[in-house]
Enzyme design. Structure first.
Site: not given
Length: 345
Positions: A106, A110, A168, A170-171, A208, A237
């Protein structure tokens, strides 16, 4: 029936299927779990869990279906990641099933409806059970650390615990908050904010982390977390690494979760268990798809576990099967509780 429905969802685009699942749960069409075996009851940083199997963040981003998922048998549910302001996330397609690998990639970014809508729904959480809030920063925030402080303050008194998500992939730039200097500032500001809030709202706070940490980073994170009074760490994560994969989507960018993450995340969990030396609560996440996987995490040092991606392939009945198998394994090895098995390996 619900597991069959989950498999039928594979006829749809992954993100559309997820949206349909959330709608079905909101309509009351979710499964119902039975009572938990007493051997599974455990304490997680003061949170009394009927069982140690939790739903990881990402499934219920907007705190819409925590009650149905608790009813399905999870011992606790983590909602989010939520950011102060609503944001659309990254362009679609951004969610991929790697069916041959029992995995998911993915790059959601967010996507969520923001703090205000999240808080309004979370007001019902205490009556439902143990519901945590996973907080993050908006992509275009001028002060990303300030976004975490905003999330903590806005949800104070509403969540059973908080998770600080800095891992994450993805940011852009978010994982840089795991470096020692940035983490010192982040946790220092959060600790200062928490100390200034009403004592009756104080609940555990977890960090996390990613499974892709370098040598020395684990120890530095543990000591920083301890210095600022957090109760524990979630390991881990999604990963930006790519173990051997066979799916045609293997080359997609984003975070990899599911079965291929099990070994890497468990190795990282063992490192945190060694570094923490019993001073922190650890939650094991990444790749859990069976009772054997959950038990391996616990024996590696996890006080509780979380899963999400495996339900894409196994359906919501998976949680009941994991709990039954876990209880059987605990008894077979002579343990009378989950706590006794933590770190046994």
């Amino acid at each position: 029936m619900h597991d069959l429905a989950a498999r039928l969802m594979h006829a749809f685009d992954p993100e559309d299927a997820h949206g349909l699942t959330i709608r079905a749960l909101k309509m009351g069409l979710g499964p119902r779990g039975g009572g938990d075996d007493p051997i599974l009851a455990t304490d997680l940083a003061g949170l009394k869990l009927a069982n140690p199997v939790g739903l990881a963040a990402g499934f219920d981003k907007n705190a819409e279906v925590f009650a149905p998922m608790l009813a399905a048998g999870f011992g606790f549910v983590e909602c989010g990641t939520v950011t102060p302001l609503p944001q659309a996330g990254n362009p679609r397609p951004r969610l991929f099933r790697l069916t041959e690998d029992r995995a998911v990639i993915n790059r959601m970014g967010f996507n969520n409806g923001g703090l205000e809508a999240f808080a309004a729904r979370l007001r019902q959480a205490r009556a439902a059970g143990i519901v945590g809030a996973n907080i993050g920063a908006n992509k275009d925030a001028a002060d990303r650390i300030g976004d975490y402080v905003t999330g903590l303050k806005r949800l104070w008194g509403l969540a059973s615990y908080f998770t600080i998500n800095i891992s994450s992939p993805n940011t852009p730039g978010l994982r840089a908050l795991q470096t020692k200097a940035a983490l010192e500032e982040l946790l220092g500001r959060l600790a200062e904010a928490r100390d200034g809030l009403p004592a009756e709202g104080r609940v555990p706070m977890f960090l996390k982390v990613a499974p892709d940490l370098e040598d020395g980073e684990v120890e530095a994170i543990v000591e920083t977390v301890l210095a600022h009074g957090l109760e524990g760490i979630i390991v881990s994560n999604t990963t930006i690494s790519r173990p051997p994969l066979t799916s045609r989507f293997a080359g997609e960018t984003g975070g990899l979760s599911g079965a291929p993450l099990m070994t890497l995340s468990t190795q990282m969990l063992r490192r945190f268990h060694t570094a923490a030396a019993g001073r922190l609560v650890l939650i094991g996440a990444g790749g859990i798809a069976s009772g054997a996987d959950a038990y391996a995490k616990i024996r590696a040092g996890a006080h509780a576990v979380q899963l999400y991606s495996a339900m894409v392939y196994e359906g919501p009945g998976l949680v009941g099967r994991i709990k039954a198998d876990l209880a059987e394994r605990l008894r077979a090895d002579g343990f009378s509780s989950v706590a006794e098995a933590v770190g046994a390996a």
